[in-house]
Design a protein around this motif. Structure first.
Motif: not given
Length: 157
Positions: A47-70
């Protein structure tokens, strides 16, 4: 934002080592806590928790981990070898990815109402919002240091 002027005159290798220790390692730790915490909260407090937040944080994590590795495996070794202008293509790719990170941070700010937890937020939700703001602030500072100071210095070397 921290005063980054010291990095304008520090050796490029020192700036790179600072980026890895201060930002890359910090982001990894932040996301290691943030993503599971967001999933935990989403599953227990819908209730009231942004449903897309876990998905967005996973996206940020995946993108950032790949970026930093490069950066760590390709761009930074090139810079430390003094390849300068031959690093132009990787620098351009990193700057483009920084724009994508900025867009993801804008979404994060919108979803969290600029990191303002709901009035009835429990300790986990308060921790999530505080950590999300810390990640956002650190990532913005990280991107600024690379785009405005490190990358121009790499290309000029």
């Amino acid at each position: 934002m921290t005063d980054l002027t010291v990095w304008e005159v520090s050796p490029v290798n020192t700036v790179i080592d600072h980026v890895i220790s201060r930002y890359h390692n910090t982001h990894r730790a932040q996301l290691e806590e943030l993503v599971p915490l967001a999933h935990k909260i989403a599953s227990t407090s819908p209730d009231g928790f942004p449903a897309k937040l876990p998905e967005l944080l996973e996206y940020i994590q995946n993108e950032l981990l790949m970026h930093m590795m490069k950066e760590e495996r390709m761009l930074f070794p090139m810079a430390k070898q003094g390849l300068g202008s031959r690093a132009a293509m990787p620098v351009n790719v990193m700057m483009h990815e920084h724009e994508e990170h900025d867009r993801a941070l804008a979404q994060l700010k919108t979803l969290t109402n600029h990191f303002t937890p709901p009035q009835n937020a429990n300790k986990d939700q308060q921790r999530l919002y505080a950590l999300a703001q810390e990640l956002s602030d650190d990532l913005e500072e990280h991107i600024h240091l690379e785009n405005e100071i490190l990358f121009p210095r790499i290309l000029a070397s």
